[in-house]
Design a protein around this motif. Structure first.
Motif, short mmCIF file in Angstrom:
data_model
loop_
_atom_site.label_atom_id
_atom_site.label_comp_id
_atom_site.label_asym_id
_atom_site.label_seq_id
_atom_site.Cartn_x
_atom_site.Cartn_y
_atom_site.Cartn_z
N LEU A 392 0.84 -1.20 0.00
CA LEU A 392 0.00 0.00 0.00
C LEU A 392 0.88 1.25 0.00
O LEU A 392 1.81 1.37 0.81
CB LEU A 392 -0.92 0.01 1.23
CG LEU A 392 -1.72 1.29 1.47
CD1 LEU A 392 -2.72 1.54 0.34
CD2 LEU A 392 -2.43 1.23 2.82
N THR A 393 0.58 2.17 -0.90
CA THR A 393 1.26 3.46 -0.95
C THR A 393 0.24 4.56 -0.77
O THR A 393 -0.80 4.57 -1.44
CB THR A 393 1.98 3.67 -2.30
OG1 THR A 393 2.96 2.65 -2.47
CG2 THR A 393 2.67 5.03 -2.35
N ASP A 483 -4.62 9.95 -1.58
CA ASP A 483 -4.69 8.89 -2.59
C ASP A 483 -4.03 7.64 -2.02
O ASP A 483 -3.01 7.72 -1.32
CB ASP A 483 -3.96 9.29 -3.87
CG ASP A 483 -4.57 10.50 -4.54
OD1 ASP A 483 -5.44 10.31 -5.38
OD2 ASP A 483 -4.17 11.64 -4.20
N GLY A 484 -4.60 6.50 -2.37
CA GLY A 484 -4.02 5.22 -1.96
C GLY A 484 -3.92 4.28 -3.14
O GLY A 484 -4.82 4.21 -3.98
N THR A 485 -2.81 3.54 -3.22
CA THR A 485 -2.59 2.57 -4.29
C THR A 485 -2.22 1.22 -3.68
O THR A 485 -1.26 1.14 -2.89
CB THR A 485 -1.47 3.03 -5.25
OG1 THR A 485 -1.80 4.30 -5.78
CG2 THR A 485 -1.29 2.03 -6.38
N TRP A 486 -2.99 0.20 -4.01
CA TRP A 486 -2.71 -1.17 -3.55
C TRP A 486 -2.17 -1.96 -4.73
O TRP A 486 -2.83 -2.05 -5.79
CB TRP A 486 -3.98 -1.84 -3.03
CG TRP A 486 -4.51 -1.22 -1.78
CD1 TRP A 486 -4.27 -1.59 -0.50
CD2 TRP A 486 -5.40 -0.09 -1.71
NE1 TRP A 486 -4.94 -0.79 0.37
CE2 TRP A 486 -5.66 0.15 -0.34
CE3 TRP A 486 -6.02 0.74 -2.66
CZ2 TRP A 486 -6.49 1.17 0.10
CZ3 TRP A 486 -6.84 1.77 -2.23
CH2 TRP A 486 -7.06 1.97 -0.86
N ARG A 487 -1.00 -2.53 -4.57
CA ARG A 487 -0.37 -3.30 -5.65
C ARG A 487 -0.49 -4.79 -5.35
O ARG A 487 -0.23 -5.23 -4.23
CB ARG A 487 1.09 -2.91 -5.81
CG ARG A 487 1.25 -1.49 -6.36
CD ARG A 487 2.73 -1.09 -6.49
NE ARG A 487 2.85 0.22 -7.13
CZ ARG A 487 2.72 1.38 -6.51
NH1 ARG A 487 2.48 1.38 -5.20
NH2 ARG A 487 2.84 2.52 -7.17
N SER A 494 -3.28 -5.69 -11.42
CA SER A 494 -1.98 -5.35 -10.84
C SER A 494 -2.10 -4.33 -9.71
O SER A 494 -1.27 -4.33 -8.79
CB SER A 494 -1.05 -4.81 -11.92
OG SER A 494 -1.61 -3.64 -12.53
N SER A 495 -3.12 -3.45 -9.76
CA SER A 495 -3.26 -2.47 -8.69
C SER A 495 -4.64 -1.84 -8.72
O SER A 495 -5.32 -1.85 -9.75
CB SER A 495 -2.19 -1.37 -8.80
OG SER A 495 -2.39 -0.60 -9.97
N ILE A 496 -5.03 -1.31 -7.58
CA ILE A 496 -6.25 -0.51 -7.46
C ILE A 496 -5.85 0.82 -6.82
O ILE A 496 -5.07 0.85 -5.85
CB ILE A 496 -7.31 -1.21 -6.59
CG1 ILE A 496 -7.84 -2.46 -7.30
CG2 ILE A 496 -8.47 -0.26 -6.28
CD1 ILE A 496 -8.85 -3.24 -6.48
N GLN A 497 -6.38 1.89 -7.37
CA GLN A 497 -6.07 3.22 -6.85
C GLN A 497 -7.37 3.95 -6.55
O GLN A 497 -8.34 3.87 -7.32
CB GLN A 497 -5.26 4.02 -7.88
CG GLN A 497 -4.80 5.40 -7.41
CD GLN A 497 -3.92 6.09 -8.44
OE1 GLN A 497 -3.40 5.45 -9.35
NE2 GLN A 497 -3.76 7.40 -8.30
N ALA A 498 -7.41 4.63 -5.42
CA ALA A 498 -8.59 5.39 -5.04
C ALA A 498 -8.15 6.64 -4.29
O ALA A 498 -7.05 6.68 -3.71
CB ALA A 498 -9.53 4.55 -4.16
N GLY A 499 -8.99 7.65 -4.32
CA GLY A 499 -8.61 8.87 -3.64
C GLY A 499 -9.77 9.84 -3.51
O GLY A 499 -10.84 9.66 -4.10
N TYR A 594 -12.59 9.19 -6.51
CA TYR A 594 -12.42 8.36 -7.70
C TYR A 594 -11.92 6.97 -7.28
O TYR A 594 -11.39 6.77 -6.18
CB TYR A 594 -11.41 8.98 -8.67
CG TYR A 594 -9.99 8.87 -8.19
CD1 TYR A 594 -9.18 7.79 -8.57
CD2 TYR A 594 -9.43 9.83 -7.35
CE1 TYR A 594 -7.87 7.68 -8.11
CE2 TYR A 594 -8.13 9.73 -6.89
CZ TYR A 594 -7.36 8.64 -7.27
OH TYR A 594 -6.07 8.52 -6.82
N ILE A 595 -12.07 6.03 -8.22
CA ILE A 595 -11.47 4.72 -8.09
C ILE A 595 -11.10 4.24 -9.49
O ILE A 595 -11.84 4.48 -10.45
CB ILE A 595 -12.42 3.71 -7.40
CG1 ILE A 595 -11.70 2.38 -7.18
CG2 ILE A 595 -13.71 3.55 -8.19
CD1 ILE A 595 -12.47 1.42 -6.29
N LEU A 596 -9.94 3.66 -9.59
CA LEU A 596 -9.52 3.08 -10.87
C LEU A 596 -8.72 1.82 -10.62
O LEU A 596 -8.14 1.63 -9.54
CB LEU A 596 -8.73 4.08 -11.72
CG LEU A 596 -7.44 4.70 -11.19
CD1 LEU A 596 -6.24 3.77 -11.42
CD2 LEU A 596 -7.18 6.03 -11.88
N ALA A 597 -8.71 0.95 -11.61
CA ALA A 597 -7.99 -0.33 -11.51
C ALA A 597 -7.03 -0.44 -12.68
O ALA A 597 -7.29 0.09 -13.77
CB ALA A 597 -8.97 -1.50 -11.51
#
Length: 930
Positions: A392-393, A483-487, A494-499, A594-597
């Protein structure tokens, strides 16, 4: 794509040659050879154009910077064009709007209603044929506060290239970026202390000479100095830069004095309906003296830890312009006591004879003075960090931005000759005012000897008035973001990003003097009036063409002192309520999430995303409905769901194919949505237009489709091609403009009406629909294997062909219309040479014609094609010192040319710009780094 002239065809042909050459070189630049060449100190026939001897370290640094941003561009998740700060600083211009037109699909514009074209610098940026207000603007990721109340466009005047590491123009942003970016995101990024060595210091200096100013015996001198340092102390780094620049610009223009009218008044319809029947009324000649100051600085602090990085980034910029305009004119003026108009009783009015043909009586010469001084300020600061917690970043930051624009004192003064009606000074007029346009950029009034003597005898010019106006606006903005990014891995999901992000802003604007409250009228109070030649001053020693009334330039200090005594002295007696009538206080809040994959399947990456934004506006303003007057408050909100999908395919490390589809929107400018009724008047005080904000405006919405290919070759070789399409709903033409009213590029709504005195009441309408489509091509290639001095030659070129149209309501019906600030052809090319310690470039830029504004009964205003050529030569004396010279506008081309109608036959009228020349600028450049 409209009419293609020979110049355009030639330029496009050159661009195609560049692209063909790049295509032939593609197969000869495999990644293995590129890597090997980059790692070698020995040039080869297939070598990286960075690998020169150690003596050219400064040149190598510039080329290396270009290569770095190209690699970053190819690796980017979305379609983005990146230009390095080193490349920007190598150009002769210092204005970002001019500098960034080197990029594909980017054009610039200027608001000449405030004399801005006379500075020789552009103000606003347009991406892919869309209005300047359709961009999102960020500095280090912070959304910039607006410096103008009447547009969401950001003036590039106060932004400097000196502290920038790169500029990114993202034309297909992901769901992680703000959604109010139909055209794209312009992201300016300052340098990091870790971009340099452990201890870095550099000084840059430039001296300037304005060629036109020197030729006219005006102050031609200018210069800039910029300092930067980067210091690293283990994990902590400091970057700081500061700059100060000052220059003088002298420019000249000619324009038609008043709107076109019908030659045969019996022809039905408006003037715009039959341009063959349109004739000009009077001519004006203008000179502009500009003193421009820029200064500011950046301080960036960064700390890098094992799992957390922290930073603080702060930038301040200020732009100060002093603009003095002197104008002479041969024009239509009113008849005076004892003079009579033979057209009395004509059914078409006093300007037409009994047969219905134009017969204007009353010629006068005038000398007019106006200042357009302005101050712009922008401050941004951002504090944040990045924490890495396993897979997690987290990215987090808080930011503040404040922008302000003020017109601290706008002075106007006018002198005029006696009215000439013929050989007899009284009685029926016999002399008709006739204006000829045989030379489309040098119109002339037909003059007899007697008429010429009357309007050129400056001893008889009496002063009509002096007046003053003020205007200022500011916005302050706070924002916070997480913002958070799970790899998860390298394949599949490969990852999900939301913020989430929240913005809150406050704004203020006010003006005084538009209604003549501070005007001192000599004709009513001083029958003797001050004669022009009794004012301290001097005559101009030349002009770009045949002015028919000589220039007498009054002493600026004398005019300011007179204005303070006669006009500004009225300020203390103005009713305090009057001072509040143009005031607008506002609030704006925006919450988004937002959320993106990210899905990865070998070389294929797919990124679906969804963004939601909620906007809320509230305004407090003075409203007078004729019976009661006072402050009132109104509010409005918008909700937007913005899906997107981006797919990229990389068959190798140096090539990428992209496709994206997304929804975006653009919010109306605040005081077009909320605020008081605005009234515009001409120089005589007559009301010319009334503008009423419309609280029912919709946000412009767009579906955007983009596809592209990019290939990175050896060194700085790069090829790209892209296609784009946008479908717009709720279209609104409200382009970037600093003028209060009457020049907002708005059209009247289907429910528009006339005021009691017959002036059309304008308001905005968002019922239009539009579309934009186009193609962008770019190539940069260094020729390989050339002998001797030819070694190091290369070329760069890009061409954009586009079309932007909308169906909009104008005056009394809907029509299909080109969108403002949307040239159909843009072309940039550069021949560069890097050899030993030498770095030279010859670049040429061309922008086709574009719509400036819509008009109801008059022809629409268009800006004709503009081109410029710049030359640059520098030499790296050693590893520390570089010296060079450059010339801006080498061909001495016009800087601005606007017309009534799309053709070149009818020169535009006053305040629409006319024909403007600024001349060449010569520069000496020095840089020292250690």
């Amino acid at each position: 794509m409209g009419h293609w002239n020979k110049r355009t065809a030639l330029l496009l042909g050159g661009g195609m040659v560049a692209l063909i050459a790049q295509g032939q070189a593609w197969a000869a630049t495999p990644r293995e050879n590129t890597v090997a060449a980059a790692a070698s100190d020995t040039p080869t026939s297939d070598n990286d154009d960075q690998t020169r001897d150690g003596e050219t370290i400064v040149v190598t640094g510039q080329r290396a910077a270009i290569k770095t941003v190209q690699e970053e561009q190819v690796k980017s998740a979305s379609l983005v064009t990146i230009v390095s700060g080193e490349e920007l600083r190598a150009q002769p211009q210092q204005n970002l709007a001019d500098l960034l037109t080197r990029l594909p699909g980017v054009s610039s514009s200027v608001d000449q209603s405030r004399n801005a074209a006379s500075t020789g610098e552009a103000q606003y940026l347009s991406i892919r044929g869309l209005d300047t207000a359709y961009n999102a603007y960020a500095l280090d990721g912070v959304r910039l506060a607006q410096t103008d109340a009447r547009t969401r466009a950001i003036s590039m005047n106060l932004l400097s290239p000196f502290a920038l590491s790169e500029v990114r123009v993202d034309k297909a942003p992901t769901a992680a970026q703000d959604g109010d970016a139909i055209a794209g995101v312009i992201d300016l990024r300052t340098a990091s202390p870790f971009d340099f060595g452990a201890h870095h210091f550099q000084i840059r200096a430039q001296g300037q000479i304005a060629g036109r100013a020197a030729a006219r015996d005006q102050d031609p001198w200018g210069g800039t100095i910029a300092l930067e340092t980067a210091q690293q102390f283990g994990s902590f780094g400091v970057y700081a830069s500061g700059y100060y620049g000052k220059k003088n610009v002298f420019s000249e223009s000619v324009a038609i004095h008043k709107d076109y009218t019908k030659q045969n008044g019996n022809v039905p319809g408006a003037v715009r309906d039959n341009l063959a029947n349109a004739v000009p009324v009077g001519v004006e000649w203008n000179i502009f003296q500009n003193k421009i100051e820029r200064f500011g600085g950046t301080v960036n602090l960064e700390w890098k830890g094992d799992s957390t990085d922290l930073y603080a980034r702060t930038t301040y910029g200020e732009y100060r312009l002093k603009n003095w305009m002197d104008q002479t004119a041969a024009r239509s003026v009113g008849l005076t006591a004892g003079q009579t108009n033979p057209n009395a009783g004509s059914k078409l009015g006093s300007n037409y004879d009994s047969a219905g043909y134009l017969a204007m009586y009353g010629l006068g010469g005038t000398n007019y003075f106006r200042t357009e001084h302005s101050n712009q300020r922008l401050f941004t600061t951002k504090i944040g960090g990045e924490s890495r917690l396993g897979d997690l970043t987290l990215d987090y930051n808080g930011a503040y931005s404040r922008g302000a624009t003020s017109y601290p004192l706008r002075i106007q003064a006018k002198w005029g000759s006696p009215t000439y009606i013929g050989p007899n000074a009284t009685g029926p007029a016999t002399y008709k005012l006739i204006t000829g346009l045989a030379d489309r950029t040098n119109p002339q009034v037909v003059l007899t000897d007697d008429a010429r003597n009357t309007i050129t005898n400056l001893d008889n010019f009496g002063q009509a008035y002096t007046t003053a106006q003020f205007e200022d606006s500011w916005e302050s903005k706070l924002e916070g973001r997480l913002d958070g990014t799970w790899r998860f891995g390298d394949r599949g999901l490969s990852s999900i990003q939301a913020g989430t992000k929240y913005e809150a802003s406050k704004r203020y604007s006010n003006s005084l003097g538009d209604d003549g409250a501070l005007e001192y009228d000599f004709t009513a109070t001083d029958p003797n009036m001050t004669k022009l030649t009794a004012v301290p001053g001097k005559r101009l020693n030349g002009f770009m063409n045949d002015m028919q009334v000589p220039f007498y330039i009054p002493d600026h200090a004398w005019i300011e002192a007179q204005n303070a005594k006669l006009s500004l002295s009225k300020l203390s007696g103005i009713d305090p309520v009057k001072l509040e009538e143009n005031r607008l206080d506002g609030k704006e809040h925006r919450a988004s999430g937002y959320i993106l994959a990210n899905f990865a399947f070998g070389g294929l990456t797919i990124t679906p995303g969804l963004r939601y934004e909620h906007n809320w506006f509230q305004g407090r303003y003075w409203q007078d409905n004729g019976k009661t007057a006072g402050f009132t408050t109104s509010a409005r909100s918008y909700d937007q769901w913005l899906p997107s999908l981006i797919a990229s395919y990389r068959p190798g490390a140096n090539t990428v194919y992209r496709f994206s589809v997304r929804k975006s929107y653009s919010r109306p400018a605040f005081d077009l949505l909320l605020g008081p009724t605005s009234v515009s008047r001409d120089d005589s005080g007559k009301i010319t237009s009334i503008f009423v904000p419309n609280p029912n405006l919709d946000a412009v919405e767009a579906w955007n489709v983009d596809t592209s290919i990019e290939h990175k070759g050896a060194g700085t070789d790069l090829f790209s091609a892209s296609l784009y399409y946008k479908r717009l709903n709720h279209v609104m033409f409200s382009t970037g403009s600093t003028n209060a009213t009457g020049d907002l590029n708005v059209w009247t709504s289907p429910n528009s009406q006339l005021s009691p005195d017959g002036v059309e009441i304008e308001t905005l309408d968002t019922s239009g629909e539009g579309s934009v489509y186009g193609v962008e091509l770019f190539a940069r290639y260094s020729l390989k294997g050339l002998p001797g001095l030819l070694d190091g030659l290369g070329f760069q070129g890009n061409v954009t062909l586009q079309r932007a149209d909308a169906t909009v309501y104008v005056s009394n019906g809907y029509r299909r219309q080109r969108m403002p600030q949307a040239p159909q052809v843009m072309f940039n090319t550069e021949l560069f040479w890097v050899h030993g310690g030498f770095n030279a470039a010859l670049n040429y830029a061309y922008t086709g014609n574009k719509l400036y504004d819509l008009r109801s009964s008059q022809p629409d205003t268009y800006v004709q094609p503009v081109s410029t050529m710049n030359a640059i030569l520098s030499y790296a004396v050693n590893q520390h010192l570089t010296a060079g010279v450059s010339v801006q506008n080498l061909l001495d081309s016009h800087s601005y040319w606007s017309t009534a109608g799309v053709g070149k036959a009818l020169l535009s009228v006053d305040r629409k710009g006319g024909y403007v020349e600024v001349g060449r600028t010569y520069m000496l450049n020095l840089s020292y780094a250690f």
